[in-house]
Design an enzyme around this catalytic site. Structure first.
Site, PDB file in Angstrom:
ATOM      1  N   LYS A 189       0.822  -1.218   0.000  1.00 41.70           N
ATOM      2  CA  LYS A 189       0.000   0.000   0.000  1.00 41.70           C
ATOM      3  C   LYS A 189       0.858   1.271   0.000  1.00 41.70           C
ATOM      4  CE  LYS A 189      -2.215  -1.328   3.715  1.00 41.70           C
ATOM      5  NZ  LYS A 189      -1.518  -2.637   3.864  1.00 41.70           N
ATOM      6  N   THR A 190       1.805   1.337   0.922  1.00 38.57           N
ATOM      7  CA  THR A 190       2.664   2.524   0.979  1.00 38.57           C
ATOM      8  C   THR A 190       3.466   2.652  -0.319  1.00 38.57           C
ATOM      9  OG1 THR A 190       2.811   2.334   3.378  1.00 38.57           O
ATOM     10  CG2 THR A 190       4.508   3.645   2.305  1.00 38.57           C
ATOM     11  N   ASP A 197      -1.958   7.110   5.861  1.00 36.94           N
ATOM     12  CA  ASP A 197      -1.863   5.687   6.179  1.00 36.94           C
ATOM     13  C   ASP A 197      -2.816   5.393   7.338  1.00 36.94           C
ATOM     14  OD1 ASP A 197      -0.894   3.149   5.923  1.00 36.94           O
ATOM     15  OD2 ASP A 197       1.147   3.592   6.592  1.00 36.94           O
ATOM     16  N   THR A 248      -5.898  -1.227   6.632  1.00 34.29           N
ATOM     17  CA  THR A 248      -5.944  -2.680   6.776  1.00 34.29           C
ATOM     18  C   THR A 248      -7.358  -3.109   7.147  1.00 34.29           C
ATOM     19  OG1 THR A 248      -5.242  -2.322   9.061  1.00 34.29           O
ATOM     20  CG2 THR A 248      -3.550  -3.003   7.507  1.00 34.29           C
ATOM     21  N   ARG A 274       6.562  -8.025   2.118  1.00 35.63           N
ATOM     22  CA  ARG A 274       7.388  -7.525   3.224  1.00 35.63           C
ATOM     23  C   ARG A 274       8.022  -8.691   3.972  1.00 35.63           C
ATOM     24  NH1 ARG A 274       4.247  -4.046   6.655  1.00 35.63           N
ATOM     25  NH2 ARG A 274       5.050  -2.293   5.455  1.00 35.63           N
TER      26      ARG A 274
HETATM   27  N1  LIG Z   1       4.359  -5.624  -5.574  1.00 29.25           N
HETATM   28  C1  LIG Z   1       5.562  -5.547  -4.983  1.00 29.25           C
HETATM   29  N2  LIG Z   1       6.684  -5.795  -5.688  1.00 29.25           N
HETATM   30  C2  LIG Z   1       7.886  -5.752  -5.074  1.00 29.25           C
HETATM   31  N3  LIG Z   1       8.078  -5.467  -3.789  1.00 29.25           N
HETATM   32  C3  LIG Z   1       6.995  -5.187  -3.043  1.00 29.25           C
HETATM   33  C4  LIG Z   1       5.687  -5.205  -3.600  1.00 29.25           C
HETATM   34  N4  LIG Z   1       4.804  -4.890  -2.638  1.00 29.25           N
HETATM   35  C5  LIG Z   1       5.509  -4.687  -1.526  1.00 29.25           C
HETATM   36  N5  LIG Z   1       6.840  -4.869  -1.759  1.00 29.25           N
HETATM   37  C6  LIG Z   1       7.917  -4.805  -0.776  1.00 29.25           C
HETATM   38  O1  LIG Z   1       7.344  -5.002   0.511  1.00 29.25           O
HETATM   39  C7  LIG Z   1       7.639  -3.907   1.357  1.00 29.25           C
HETATM   40  C8  LIG Z   1       6.383  -3.549   2.108  1.00 29.25           C
HETATM   41  O2  LIG Z   1       5.459  -2.914   1.266  1.00 29.25           O
HETATM   42  P1  LIG Z   1       4.564  -1.694   1.793  1.00 29.25           P
HETATM   43  O3  LIG Z   1       4.169  -0.899   0.607  1.00 29.25           O
HETATM   44  O4  LIG Z   1       5.277  -0.955   2.867  1.00 29.25           O
HETATM   45  O5  LIG Z   1       3.314  -2.479   2.403  1.00 29.25           O
HETATM   46  P2  LIG Z   1       2.045  -1.909   3.190  1.00 29.25           P
HETATM   47  O6  LIG Z   1       2.123  -0.412   3.144  1.00 29.25           O
HETATM   48  O7  LIG Z   1       0.870  -2.476   2.463  1.00 29.25           O
HETATM   49  O8  LIG Z   1       2.148  -2.453   4.579  1.00 29.25           O
HETATM   50  C9  LIG Z   1       8.161  -2.785   0.448  1.00 29.25           C
HETATM   51  O9  LIG Z   1       9.219  -2.115   1.021  1.00 29.25           O
HETATM   52  C10 LIG Z   1       8.622  -3.489  -0.793  1.00 29.25           C
HETATM   53  O10 LIG Z   1      10.005  -3.737  -0.700  1.00 29.25           O
HETATM   54 MG   LIG Z   2       2.380   0.846   4.803  1.00 25.59          MG
END
Ligand SMILES: Nc1ncnc2c1ncn2[C@@H]1O[C@H](COP(=O)(O)OP(=O)(O)O)[C@@H](O)[C@H]1O
Ligand SMILES: [Mg+2]
Length: 344
Positions: free
Chosen positions: A66-67, A111, A160, A219
């Site tokens: 998401k981020t 977020d 989430t 992650r």
């Molecule tokens: N589609 C993707 N392709 C490659 N790496 C990804 C992907 N999605 C997430 N990641 C990796 O996972 C980590 C966590 O993603 P993040 O965007 O922070 O998740 P969320 O915000 O949903 O908790 C990122 O730093 C990235 O390295």
């Molecule tokens: Mg995040």
């Protein structure tokens, strides 16, 4: 979620690592092909019409991107990104300060948007729809509201728990992306890419082994890759499948990718509640975790791999759960017989 990540030092290390591995563009972003296509269209259309892209809501369990997608939205539309989060917006005034300082066209990322204060939510409706807010000045009978025009902006919200968002807020997003857990092949791509970026030589079947054990979550894939790298470094051997197995055993990650909390939840359902049904809050208390963590982090994955099902009366373990945890099934309560009649 893991023990090794609770120390602040470990967390900042993890953050640095995540930052380095974050894909910068939609083409680098692995998997989620539907969402990627939808976002691409939305961003391209906005660019052709020279306007700010519609507001976007990103929903899904932690660690699915998401981020990363919020950053990509800003990057691909050539705009700056302003980051905030629900817990940081405790009063309408916090949001007013944030909104009134936006640069025209900016992407505002909030977020955990479901954790924003109620009073701020109402202000956000108006801001999203009309690019305007009303600022209250004074108190009681003498209070007046002063309208303030905002520059156009794109809100990207992440949550989430999209179920906790009030409908009026959800309705004001032009597009909602529901991120899904990743398939093993996609996780292998994520891992291969990360290994190259980290200059870490690892066997293909070792990558496949990690992909099968990372809860469908990039992650976690990256985190396990790092643990395996540590292991290979210290042991001095090849980063092969055996190294992965040994390293993950050391960190309590099993063949299905269940970690300590997942297993605590499963064993509580099986042994303390005879396989369920058990309510979420009872379950949370019995394993000493927040109900919110169980619902947004633990449960979605356990449901997805078929270890538990959700019923109106609570969470129920499936026959596979007893086998996986290696707990012999007791001849139990009527509810279980009714739910799995041919399995008793
Ligand atoms: N589609 C993707 N392709 C490659 N790496 C990804 C992907 N999605 C997430 N990641 C990796 O996972 C980590 C966590 O993603 P993040 O965007 O922070 O998740 P969320 O915000 O949903 O908790 C990122 O730093 C990235 O390295
Ligand atoms: Mg995040």
């Amino acid at each position: 979620m893991s023990d090794d990540l609770t120390a602040p030092e470990a967390q900042s290390d993890e953050l640095a690592f995540e930052g380095a591995l974050r894909p910068k563009s939609l083409t680098e972003f692995v998997g989620q092909s539907k969402v990627r296509g939808q976002l691409q269209l939305l961003l391209t259309a906005a660019r052709m019409q020279e306007r700010t892209p519609d507001h976007i809501l990103l929903a899904g369990p932690p660690g699915l991107g998401k981020t990363t997608l919020a950053m990509i939205v800003a990057h691909e539309s050539g705009r700056t990104l302003r980051m905030s989060s629900g817990p940081a917006i405790q009063h309408a005034g916090d949001l007013a300060a944030l909104l009134s300082s936006l640069v025209p066209g900016e992407v505002l990322f909030i977020d955990e948007i479901h954790r924003m204060a109620r009073s701020a939510e109402e202000m956000l409706y108006l801001a999203m729809e009309d690019f305007r807010i009303d600022i209250m000045v004074g108190k009681g009978a003498g209070a007046t509201s002063i309208p303030l025009d905002l520059p156009p902006f794109t809100l990207v919200g992440a949550t989430t728990r999209s179920g906790l968002l009030p409908n009026p807020l959800r309705d004001r997003f032009g597009f909602t992306a529901h991120l899904e857990f990743y398939e093993d092949a996609e996780l292998e791509q994520v891992l291969s890419r990360a290994a190259v970026l980290l200059d870490f030589e690892i066997d293909r079947d070792a990558i496949a082994e990690i992909a099968g054990r990372c809860r469908g979550t990039p992650r976690i894939a990256n985190r396990l890759l790092r643990r395996v790298r540590d292991y290979a470094l210290v042991q001095g051997g090849r980063a092969d499948r055996d190294a992965v197995r040994a390293a993950l055993e050391l960190y309590d990650v099993d063949e299905l990718g269940l970690d300590r909390i997942d297993r605590a939840v499963m064993s509580a359902i099986l042994t303390r509640f005879d396989g369920g049904p058990v309510g979420l809050s009872t379950l949370a208390v019995s394993v000493g975790e927040e109900a919110d963590t169980i619902e947004s982090v633990v449960e979605p994955f356990l449901v997805r791999i078929g270890l538990i099902t959700r019923t109106p009366r609570g969470r129920v373990a499936t026959p596979m759960a007893w086998d996986h945890l290696g707990i012999p099934r007791k001849r139990a309560a009527g509810t279980q017989q009714a739910l799995f009649p041919d399995d008793l």
